[in-house]
Design a protein around this motif. Structure first.
Motif, mmCIF file in Angstrom:
data_model
loop_
_atom_site.group_PDB
_atom_site.id
_atom_site.type_symbol
_atom_site.label_atom_id
_atom_site.label_comp_id
_atom_site.label_asym_id
_atom_site.label_seq_id
_atom_site.Cartn_x
_atom_site.Cartn_y
_atom_site.Cartn_z
ATOM 1 N N LEU A 271 0.836 -1.206 0.000
ATOM 2 C CA LEU A 271 0.000 0.000 0.000
ATOM 3 C C LEU A 271 0.871 1.256 0.000
ATOM 4 N N HIS A 272 1.987 1.201 0.698
ATOM 5 C CA HIS A 272 2.918 2.341 0.712
ATOM 6 C C HIS A 272 3.410 2.639 -0.712
ATOM 7 N N GLN A 273 3.703 1.568 -1.452
ATOM 8 C CA GLN A 273 4.169 1.739 -2.827
ATOM 9 C C GLN A 273 3.081 2.350 -3.713
ATOM 10 N N VAL B 56 -4.191 6.059 2.278
ATOM 11 C CA VAL B 56 -4.381 4.855 3.096
ATOM 12 C C VAL B 56 -4.477 5.294 4.553
ATOM 13 N N GLU B 57 -5.518 4.826 5.230
ATOM 14 C CA GLU B 57 -5.731 5.181 6.630
ATOM 15 C C GLU B 57 -5.857 3.896 7.443
ATOM 16 N N ILE B 58 -5.007 3.763 8.456
ATOM 17 C CA ILE B 58 -5.136 2.631 9.382
ATOM 18 C C ILE B 58 -5.925 3.161 10.568
ATOM 19 N N SER B 59 -7.211 2.825 10.613
ATOM 20 C CA SER B 59 -8.126 3.422 11.576
ATOM 21 C C SER B 59 -8.230 2.577 12.846
ATOM 22 N N SER B 60 -7.709 3.127 13.939
ATOM 23 C CA SER B 60 -7.838 2.419 15.225
ATOM 24 C C SER B 60 -9.285 2.478 15.683
ATOM 25 N N LEU C 185 -12.083 2.398 13.708
ATOM 26 C CA LEU C 185 -12.909 1.431 12.980
ATOM 27 C C LEU C 185 -12.300 0.034 12.966
ATOM 28 N N LYS C 186 -11.023 -0.046 13.390
ATOM 29 C CA LYS C 186 -10.281 -1.319 13.368
ATOM 30 C C LYS C 186 -10.235 -1.900 11.951
ATOM 31 N N GLN C 187 -9.980 -1.004 11.001
ATOM 32 C CA GLN C 187 -9.879 -1.385 9.597
ATOM 33 C C GLN C 187 -8.792 -0.559 8.920
ATOM 34 N N THR C 188 -8.247 -1.114 7.829
ATOM 35 C CA THR C 188 -7.381 -0.332 6.939
ATOM 36 C C THR C 188 -8.269 0.166 5.809
ATOM 37 N N ILE C 189 -8.310 1.491 5.652
ATOM 38 C CA ILE C 189 -9.219 2.101 4.682
ATOM 39 C C ILE C 189 -8.426 2.671 3.512
ATOM 40 N N ILE C 190 -8.881 2.328 2.302
ATOM 41 C CA ILE C 190 -8.334 2.935 1.077
ATOM 42 C C ILE C 190 -9.287 4.044 0.653
ATOM 43 N N HIS C 191 -8.744 5.258 0.494
ATOM 44 C CA HIS C 191 -9.537 6.373 -0.027
ATOM 45 C C HIS C 191 -9.056 6.644 -1.452
ATOM 46 N N CYS C 192 -9.978 6.633 -2.409
ATOM 47 C CA CYS C 192 -9.564 6.802 -3.811
ATOM 48 C C CYS C 192 -10.627 7.607 -4.565
ATOM 49 N N GLN C 193 -10.507 7.635 -5.895
ATOM 50 C CA GLN C 193 -11.352 8.521 -6.700
ATOM 51 C C GLN C 193 -12.630 7.869 -7.225
ATOM 52 N N GLY C 194 -12.742 6.546 -7.148
ATOM 53 C CA GLY C 194 -13.956 5.907 -7.669
ATOM 54 C C GLY C 194 -13.735 4.425 -7.897
ATOM 55 N N ASP C 195 -14.762 3.747 -8.417
ATOM 56 C CA ASP C 195 -14.686 2.290 -8.541
ATOM 57 C C ASP C 195 -13.666 1.837 -9.586
ATOM 58 N N LEU D 280 1.275 -7.102 -9.161
ATOM 59 C CA LEU D 280 2.629 -6.611 -8.870
ATOM 60 C C LEU D 280 3.089 -7.012 -7.476
ATOM 61 N N ALA D 281 2.189 -6.895 -6.481
ATOM 62 C CA ALA D 281 2.565 -7.296 -5.118
ATOM 63 C C ALA D 281 2.314 -8.782 -4.877
ATOM 64 N N LYS D 282 1.646 -9.426 -5.840
ATOM 65 C CA LYS D 282 1.368 -10.868 -5.773
ATOM 66 C C LYS D 282 0.625 -11.265 -4.497
ATOM 67 N N MET D 283 -0.421 -10.521 -4.186
ATOM 68 C CA MET D 283 -1.239 -10.907 -3.031
ATOM 69 C C MET D 283 -2.714 -10.670 -3.332
ATOM 70 N N GLU D 284 -3.536 -11.588 -2.848
ATOM 71 C CA GLU D 284 -4.979 -11.465 -3.033
ATOM 72 C C GLU D 284 -5.556 -10.587 -1.935
ATOM 73 N N VAL D 285 -6.398 -9.631 -2.331
ATOM 74 C CA VAL D 285 -7.053 -8.770 -1.347
ATOM 75 C C VAL D 285 -8.545 -8.742 -1.629
ATOM 76 N N ARG D 286 -9.294 -8.359 -0.614
ATOM 77 C CA ARG D 286 -10.727 -8.121 -0.833
ATOM 78 C C ARG D 286 -11.079 -6.772 -0.229
ATOM 79 N N PHE D 287 -12.073 -6.139 -0.837
ATOM 80 C CA PHE D 287 -12.570 -4.868 -0.328
ATOM 81 C C PHE D 287 -13.892 -5.126 0.372
#
Length: 712
Positions: free
Chosen positions: A420-422, A432-436, A438-448, A461-468
């Motif tokens: 995420l830093h990259q 990117v906000e690590i919210s204590s 909400l106990k969640q990592t939040i991505i803020h972006c421009q749209g879907d 590129l990071a070779k990892m599966e994520v879910r939103f």
């Protein structure tokens, strides 16, 4: 070896326009015309120089800005192709920051689209000299007159026709140029046209448009106006200088004709760019953060500005920059004004999409890239040692969409953070906000669409599966009336025990309210809460019922409960607490006893004080085509929005409303679906407001269920 092109022979242009207006095709034709490539690629064949990225080829549209260059009649034209969707606006803004002319493409069959209006706002902000190019005149539904009319309605009378098509639609192959008073006739394959006299039947129209163009140029310069009155005409050099000056001042926007896909008109456009459009040293000097001027001169101090970074697999970080002063050479050491790090420019490149060519040096005004800077980021200024130069940063827009992100596979949380830093390093419109809370990592972006690109990058590129997942809502809790409570904490388990009794009153706090009724105020402590609002804490103890030294412990207990409110576990705000009585034990009373007694007394009083859940309300502005206003309004009303105003802007309507953020989940997708991608919106936090009763009841029930499960 000195730089191949001096400052006055470098032109920097950015291709702008709504998605599908033909920017990438125009870049391809320009490269082909100049001999930079031997054959033109197409979007359909996925072989253009600009859209080389695997993701762009998958989706069929530009996502990232691309730097390319062509050599044209002794000039170097740096071309930055940009995406057309508002989700990728960061790429457009950073390109506008370093360009000296914008070419705004208009789709002849669609006219002025909302993406054009959105981008135009940024060109106004940067005061970028602008050219309009009506493209796709070979489309069966092309309507040049309507497109020009819309351009004038949206962008004013400064839009002046330089060319118009002799015919449009599938038979398009002739352009009348009213600046040079020439007809350009193209073969089916495009390329270099035949120059012919203007047909007699078109003569009157062409002369009228020529007169309008000359008058528009003359009206922006007193000397030229005098010459025009004297001679009734301006010569070619006077027109050239007059147009350049008017474009720099944002007083004139020349309009050209194109079929980029069939390479008709791109050569003439390039000729105008090198003949008339300003080079960097003809633009107003850059202002530094200290308010000083930095002229764009190759004999000035070396200074460059980083406008974009890209991480390339197996290579590292590629930093894109514009030289604003001096000459940058391979091996040069520069100071980063923002990080105070010395950076060595080991390699210099000019680019053709993803193809890099090494050069020894670049002069003021030119754009290039370098690899492997140690601690340099977007918006950083690098300069000669002994200087103190910091150029103004690019201001990126606030995010419009938020999503919680988590790895699919357990144990990959540590891997997610650097990935995420990259992302943020490459794209400043991602937050990117690590919210204590909400106990969640939040991505803020421009749209879907932006979110889809983020997911693709992490997976490929990071070779990892994520879910939103849906982000939790940052509710707040407060009260609507006063209540008293008392609590005795008593614990005896051999040896020293614990004892503390607290009597307190809680009330809704508001600015300027009267002192607590019937109580003797001995001290007051106002706490500005980190999450907003206040806690006002009164010591109203009389006769030493509780020792003063235990008052901070009671406050600590109250604050602890305010961090996890009784209704839904949300933060509590805007409360006045008055501690007015209690009891101590000479041996068993201690700080922990009064902290726990204070916490429980506050909890009991809170439940009796007509507790109220508050939800975050955001101000939303939606700009949509007039004919879709009803659909957009209807959708907002289903989201509990309160519309505060509507105003017309050209063919668009701006809707201003206030809406609970809880109702805005996936709004970006919904708006795109309702308007076929022809609307934009922005969100800004406004205030907290009470949650409707039924919703509060539901949220409390859900919270109580999770509490029971947690205790079990």
């Amino acid at each position: 070896m000195s730089a191949e092109f001096d400052t006055s022979h470098v032109k920097n242009i950015v291709l702008l326009g709504h998605a599908g207006s033909g920017k990438t095709s125009l870049a391809e034709s320009m490269l082909f015309e100049s001999g930079a490539i031997s054959r033109r690629g197409t979007i359909a064949a996925k072989n253009t120089v600009g859209d080389y990225h695997e993701l762009e080829q998958e989706r069929g549209n530009s996502i990232f800005s691309k730097l390319m260059h062509s050599r044209w009649r002794g000039y170097k034209i740096n071309i930055i192709d940009t995406p057309g969707y508002d989700d990728f606006v960061g790429e457009v803004i950073s390109a506008l920051r370093v360009a000296d002319t914008g070419v705004m493409l208009l789709n002849a069959s669609m006219g002025v689209e909302v993406g054009t209006d959105i981008i135009w706002q940024y060109t106004e902000q940067f005061k970028t000299p602008m050219i309009f190019a009506v493209n796709q005149l070979d489309h069966e539904k092309a309507d040049f007159e309507k497109t020009v009319q819309q351009a004038k309605e949206h962008f004013g009378s400064k839009v002046v026709v330089v060319q118009y098509p002799l015919q449009q639609g599938e038979g398009f192959h002739e352009i009348i140029d009213v600046l040079r008073m020439t007809l350009y006739k193209f073969t089916d394959g495009g390329g270099k046209p035949e120059k012919l006299p203007i047909p007699e039947i078109e003569r009157e129209k062409a002369e009228q448009l020529h007169k309008e163009l000359v008058e528009a140029v003359a009206s922006n310069d007193e000397t030229l106006m005098e010459h025009y009155f004297d001679k009734g005409e301006l010569d070619e050099d006077e027109m050239k200088e007059g147009m350049k000056k008017a474009m720099i001042n944002h007083d004139l926007f020349p309009l050209f004709c194109l079929s980029a896909e069939r390479n008709m008109g791109s050569g003439r456009l390039m000729g105008f760019i090198d003949n008339v459009c300003p080079s960097a040293n003809e633009m107003p000097p850059q202002k530094t953060r200290r308010g000083e001027l930095l002229p764009c001169k190759s004999d000035g101090p070396a200074c460059l500005f980083i406008y974009k970074t890209v991480t390339e697999p197996h290579i590292g970080e590629l930093s894109f920059f514009k030289v604003y002063s001096g000459v940058i050479k391979s091996g040069t050491e520069l100071i980063n004004e923002n990080t105070n790090v010395t950076e060595k420019i080991t390699q210099l490149f000019v680019l053709e999409g993803n193809r890099r060519t090494s050069v020894n040096e670049l002069s003021a005004g030119d754009i290039g890239a370098t690899l492997k800077l140690k601690n340099t980021h977007v918006n950083n200024t690098l300069h000669d040692k002994g200087r103190n130069i910091e150029l103004n940063p690019i201001e990126f827009p606030s995010p419009n969409m938020s999503m919680a992100i988590e790895p699919v596979n357990k144990g990959e949380e540590e891997k997610l953070s650097p990935a995420l830093h990259q992302l943020v390093e490459e794209d400043p419109t991602v937050r990117v906000e690590i919210s204590s809370e909400l106990k969640q990592t939040i991505i803020h972006c421009q749209g879907d669409m932006h979110l889809a690109v983020i997911k693709w990058k992490l997976e490929h590129l990071a070779k990892m599966e994520v879910r939103f997942v849906r982000p939790r809502i940052a509710y707040r809790e407060t009260i609507r009336k006063g209540a008293d409570a008392q609590y005795r904490h008593k614990k005896q388990s051999g040896g020293a025990g614990q004892f503390g009794e607290v009597h307190l009153r809680i009330e809704p706090w508001s600015e300027g309210m009267a002192e607590p009724a019937g109580l003797n105020v001995r001290g007051r402590d106002t706490q500005e809460l980190p999450w907003g609002g206040k806690l006002v804490y009164y010591n109203c103890i009389v006769g030493g019922a509780i020792d003063t030294r235990f008052m901070p412990s009671i406050l600590k207990g109250v604050m602890e409960k305010m961090q996890e409110g009784p209704l839904t576990g949300s933060y509590v705000r805007d409360i006045r607490v008055s501690v007015y009585d209690g009891k101590m034990h000479p041996v068993d009373s201690n700080d922990i006893s009064f902290k726990l007694a204070g916490l429980q007394a506050f909890r009991q009083a809170f439940r009796e004080a007509d507790p109220q859940l508050l939800e975050p309300i955001y101000k939303i502005e939606v700009m949509c085509p007039d004919e879709l206003t009803g659909s957009v309004m209807g959708d907002l009303q289903t989201r509990r929005a309160i519309v505060e105003g509507m105003e017309s802007e050209g063919h668009f309507t701006r809707i201003v409303a206030k809406v609970p953020i809880a109702e805005m989940f996936e709004y970006s997708s919904s708006l795109r679906s309702i308007t076929q991608g022809r609307a934009k919106f922005s969100l800004e936090f406004d205030s907290y407001a009470p949650v409707p009763y039924e919703l509060q009841k539901k949220l409390m029930e859900e919270y109580n269920k999770t509490e029971i499960l947690a205790e079990a």
